[in-house]
Design a protein around this motif. Structure first.
Motif, PDB file in Angstrom:
ATOM      1  N   ARG A   1      -6.274  10.080  -0.250  1.00  0.00           N
ATOM      2  CA  ARG A   1      -5.349  10.995   0.445  1.00  0.00           C
ATOM      3  C   ARG A   1      -4.632  11.872  -0.565  1.00  0.00           C
ATOM      4  O   ARG A   1      -4.446  13.071  -0.348  1.00  0.00           O
ATOM      5  CB  ARG A   1      -4.297  10.222   1.219  1.00  0.00           C
TER       6      ARG A   1
ATOM      7  N   ARG B   1       3.634  11.674  -9.429  1.00  0.00           N
ATOM      8  CA  ARG B   1       3.053  10.588  -8.636  1.00  0.00           C
ATOM      9  C   ARG B   1       1.555  10.505  -8.859  1.00  0.00           C
ATOM     10  O   ARG B   1       0.981   9.429  -9.001  1.00  0.00           O
ATOM     11  CB  ARG B   1       3.278  10.841  -7.152  1.00  0.00           C
TER      12      ARG B   1
ATOM     13  N   LEU C   1       2.177   8.275   2.684  1.00  0.00           N
ATOM     14  CA  LEU C   1       1.885   7.673   1.394  1.00  0.00           C
ATOM     15  C   LEU C   1       3.215   7.260   0.786  1.00  0.00           C
ATOM     16  O   LEU C   1       4.056   8.105   0.502  1.00  0.00           O
ATOM     17  CB  LEU C   1       1.186   8.667   0.472  1.00  0.00           C
ATOM     18  N   ALA C   2       3.410   5.974   0.622  1.00  0.00           N
ATOM     19  CA  ALA C   2       4.684   5.478   0.127  1.00  0.00           C
ATOM     20  C   ALA C   2       4.442   4.601  -1.077  1.00  0.00           C
ATOM     21  O   ALA C   2       3.454   3.885  -1.144  1.00  0.00           O
ATOM     22  CB  ALA C   2       5.386   4.673   1.196  1.00  0.00           C
TER      23      ALA C   2
ATOM     24  N   ALA D   1      -9.048  -5.354  -4.940  1.00  0.00           N
ATOM     25  CA  ALA D   1      -7.831  -4.580  -5.209  1.00  0.00           C
ATOM     26  C   ALA D   1      -8.161  -3.113  -5.399  1.00  0.00           C
ATOM     27  O   ALA D   1      -7.459  -2.228  -4.897  1.00  0.00           O
ATOM     28  CB  ALA D   1      -7.119  -5.135  -6.446  1.00  0.00           C
TER      29      ALA D   1
ATOM     30  N   GLU E   1     -10.671  -1.583  -4.191  1.00  0.00           N
ATOM     31  CA  GLU E   1     -11.063  -1.093  -2.869  1.00  0.00           C
ATOM     32  C   GLU E   1      -9.825  -0.754  -2.038  1.00  0.00           C
ATOM     33  O   GLU E   1      -9.756   0.289  -1.405  1.00  0.00           O
ATOM     34  CB  GLU E   1     -11.856  -2.193  -2.157  1.00  0.00           C
ATOM     35  N   ALA E   2      -8.842  -1.667  -2.083  1.00  0.00           N
ATOM     36  CA  ALA E   2      -7.632  -1.499  -1.279  1.00  0.00           C
ATOM     37  C   ALA E   2      -6.832  -0.286  -1.733  1.00  0.00           C
ATOM     38  O   ALA E   2      -6.113   0.316  -0.948  1.00  0.00           O
ATOM     39  CB  ALA E   2      -6.768  -2.754  -1.363  1.00  0.00           C
ATOM     40  N   ALA E   3      -6.955   0.065  -2.991  1.00  0.00           N
ATOM     41  CA  ALA E   3      -6.169   1.177  -3.512  1.00  0.00           C
ATOM     42  C   ALA E   3      -6.823   2.517  -3.213  1.00  0.00           C
ATOM     43  O   ALA E   3      -6.229   3.563  -3.440  1.00  0.00           O
ATOM     44  CB  ALA E   3      -5.994   1.028  -5.023  1.00  0.00           C
ATOM     45  N   ARG E   4      -8.047   2.453  -2.717  1.00  0.00           N
ATOM     46  CA  ARG E   4      -8.786   3.698  -2.545  1.00  0.00           C
ATOM     47  C   ARG E   4      -8.151   4.649  -1.533  1.00  0.00           C
ATOM     48  O   ARG E   4      -8.036   5.843  -1.826  1.00  0.00           O
ATOM     49  CB  ARG E   4     -10.231   3.398  -2.178  1.00  0.00           C
ATOM     50  N   PRO E   5      -7.732   4.182  -0.332  1.00  0.00           N
ATOM     51  CA  PRO E   5      -7.196   5.129   0.652  1.00  0.00           C
ATOM     52  C   PRO E   5      -6.076   5.993   0.075  1.00  0.00           C
ATOM     53  O   PRO E   5      -6.061   7.204   0.263  1.00  0.00           O
ATOM     54  CB  PRO E   5      -6.657   4.233   1.773  1.00  0.00           C
ATOM     55  N   TYR E   6      -5.178   5.367  -0.653  1.00  0.00           N
ATOM     56  CA  TYR E   6      -4.033   6.106  -1.192  1.00  0.00           C
ATOM     57  C   TYR E   6      -4.501   7.225  -2.107  1.00  0.00           C
ATOM     58  O   TYR E   6      -4.109   8.370  -1.950  1.00  0.00           O
ATOM     59  CB  TYR E   6      -3.114   5.150  -1.959  1.00  0.00           C
TER      60      TYR E   6
ATOM     61  N   GLU F   1      -1.067   5.961   9.882  1.00  0.00           N
ATOM     62  CA  GLU F   1      -1.464   5.124   8.759  1.00  0.00           C
ATOM     63  C   GLU F   1      -0.352   5.094   7.728  1.00  0.00           C
ATOM     64  O   GLU F   1       0.220   6.131   7.394  1.00  0.00           O
ATOM     65  CB  GLU F   1      -2.741   5.662   8.100  1.00  0.00           C
TER      66      GLU F   1
ATOM     67  N   VAL G   1       0.188   3.938   3.920  1.00  0.00           N
ATOM     68  CA  VAL G   1      -0.609   3.561   2.764  1.00  0.00           C
ATOM     69  C   VAL G   1       0.278   3.421   1.534  1.00  0.00           C
ATOM     70  O   VAL G   1       1.102   4.288   1.264  1.00  0.00           O
ATOM     71  CB  VAL G   1      -1.689   4.632   2.472  1.00  0.00           C
ATOM     72  N   SER G   2       0.122   2.321   0.819  1.00  0.00           N
ATOM     73  CA  SER G   2       0.794   2.195  -0.468  1.00  0.00           C
ATOM     74  C   SER G   2      -0.301   2.227  -1.533  1.00  0.00           C
ATOM     75  O   SER G   2      -1.465   2.058  -1.214  1.00  0.00           O
ATOM     76  CB  SER G   2       1.576   0.877  -0.542  1.00  0.00           C
TER      77      SER G   2
ATOM     78  N   LYS H   1      -2.393  -1.008  -1.261  1.00  0.00           N
ATOM     79  CA  LYS H   1      -3.272  -1.245  -0.112  1.00  0.00           C
ATOM     80  C   LYS H   1      -2.871  -0.434   1.114  1.00  0.00           C
ATOM     81  O   LYS H   1      -1.807   0.181   1.149  1.00  0.00           O
ATOM     82  CB  LYS H   1      -3.333  -2.725   0.228  1.00  0.00           C
TER      83      LYS H   1
END
Lengths: 298, 135
Positions: A48, A233, B82-83, A38, A40-45, B8, B10-11, B14
């Motif tokens: 950015r 945010r 990014l949403a 989880a 790891e999955a949250a990292r891209p957001y 892309e 992204v939330s 994930k």
């Protein structure tokens, strides 16, 4: 000396404890893997988000006109410490370590004559602070244990913090949680939430990218408006990340703690078994002596 | 310049989508805008609404995804959205949305001060959701 029967019962009881700790260790290991995924999955957001914040930060100069979340109130009299702990225990020194760090900070600030307020997320933190800093606690929020941390939970905490900030309840907010280094190492950490610390803008890598320089980025609406929209945010994202890391750390700590407990139970069982056997032999020897003594006297 | 747009979605929880598409239409705060390959760098906030993804050409039936606010970034690497939450339009429960909208309007009537702004945002959100779902 305990009787044979009592010893036998104790060994049986420790064996079943060992079974429980062993199972808990395995559950924690499985959950650790899931919470790591989880995170790891949250990292891209968050990456950015950090990148955009950084590029915005390099364009906007912090002044009295800037959003309060970025510039602060200009004072640093009242501190809000947001402490993220876990909902459950049985994880060794996990919660104690976070609480100790936060408590030290709170005492330090109080010694400087500042006002400290505590916002606690997680039940274990409350139990610890009720004893020492009862008056400083402004709110406690429960986390959902076990299930993957939801962004909505982080938003609730962020909304709570921002709400208090707009009501001028504090000047500076700091977040306390446990950073996940590895399954064995968790590190209690502090992050300043308000005023927001903008990440450093990554330097444009001119050496590797040949070709025209990157065009100026258009902002729609303007930089200030976007920044004002992004800051809350960003706060939620930071809290979310902290929650994810905290969760992973928690399971890591629990896994280690339960592994130690299992090993410890094994040691105790070995020791008790030796005592049990010695006692049994002693009983047999005594009986034999009695029989022989009886036979001789005839 | 590549003739496909790297897109892309992204939330916080994930990476929802990552792939090459032809065009994406984004509901920006100051109006919808379409992003084609080679679009100039742009950062924009998004109002609640549906993004439209055109997989291969202008004539495709666009894939519509409801985005509950967030922001879009166009850079040399394509478009990133990014949403906070994203739902494919087909999966929106129209009745549930209508009920939620009714409740939100109800709270709006009673709300004042800070709660008013929050209630207004909720109403706007569900209105947008409904508008998207019905069409």
């Amino acid at each position: 000396m305990a009787s044979l029967k009592a010893l036998k019962l104790r060994i049986a009881s420790i064996k079943s404890t060992q079974k429980i700790t062993k199972a808990m260790k395995m559950v924690a290991a499985a959950k650790l893997r899931r919470s790591q995924e989880a995170a790891e999955a949250a990292r891209p957001y968050s990456e950015r988000m950090a990148a955009v914040m950084a590029s915005l930060g390099s364009r906007v100069t912090v002044g009295p006109e800037s959003p309060k979340l970025l510039a602060g109130t200009g004072a640093d009299q009242t501190y809000l410490l947001v402490v993220v702990t876990s909902e459950r225990g049985l994880a060794g020194g996990f919660n104690t370590n976070i609480v100790r760090l936060a408590r030290r900070r709170a005492d330090e600030l109080m010694a400087q004559g500042k006002t400290v307020k505590l916002l606690l997320a997680g039940r274990k933190g409350r139990a610890a602070f009720v004893r020492t800093h009862r008056d400083a606690i402004v709110d406690t929020l429960d986390l959902i244990h076990g299930k993957a941390q939801q962004f909505a939970d982080a938003q609730v905490i962020a909304a709570n913090v921002i709400d208090r900030f707009t009501r001028d309840e504090f000047d500076v907010a700091e977040l306390f949680f446990s950073r996940f280094r590895s399954a064995l190492v968790q590190e209690p950490t502090t992050v300043r939430l308000i005023p927001a610390a903008l990440p450093e803008a990554a330097k444009p890598d001119t050496a590797t990218t040949s070709g025209p320089p990157p065009a100026a980025i258009e902002y729609e609406p303007d930089e200030e408006a976007i920044l004002a929209d992004l800051l809350p945010r960003n706060l939620a994202v930071q809290i979310f990340r902290a929650m994810l890391e905290n969760q992973a750390s928690f399971f890591g700590a629990q896994m280690t703690a339960m592994d130690n407990a299992t090993r410890n139970a094994g040691d105790i069982i070995t020791r008790l078994t030796i005592v049990y056997n010695r006692t049994r032999q002693a009983a047999i020897t005594t009986e034999l002596i009695e029989i022989i003594a009886g036979a001789e006297s005839l | 310049m590549a003739d496909v747009l790297h897109f892309e979605l992204v939330s916080p929880e994930k990476l929802l989508r990552s792939g090459d598409v032809y065009m994406v239409v984004v509901p920006g705060t100051e109006g919808d805008f379409g992003v084609l390959p080679g679009h100039a760098p742009l950062v924009s906030t998004i109002r609640p609404g549906a993004i439209q993804v055109f997989p291969t050409s202008m004539n495709d039936v666009p894939e519509r995804i409801f985005i509950d606010g967030g922001f879009a970034e166009v850079g040399p690497n394509g478009l990133t959205i990014l949403a906070e939450s994203a739902t494919p339009v087909g999966e929106i429960d129209v009745e549930a949305t209508a009920r939620a909208l009714a409740t939100a309007r109800e709270t709006l009537r009673a709300a004042s001060g800070d709660a008013l702004t929050a209630a207004e945002a909720r109403v706007a959100r569900f209105e947008a959701m409904q508008a998207v779902a019905v069409n």
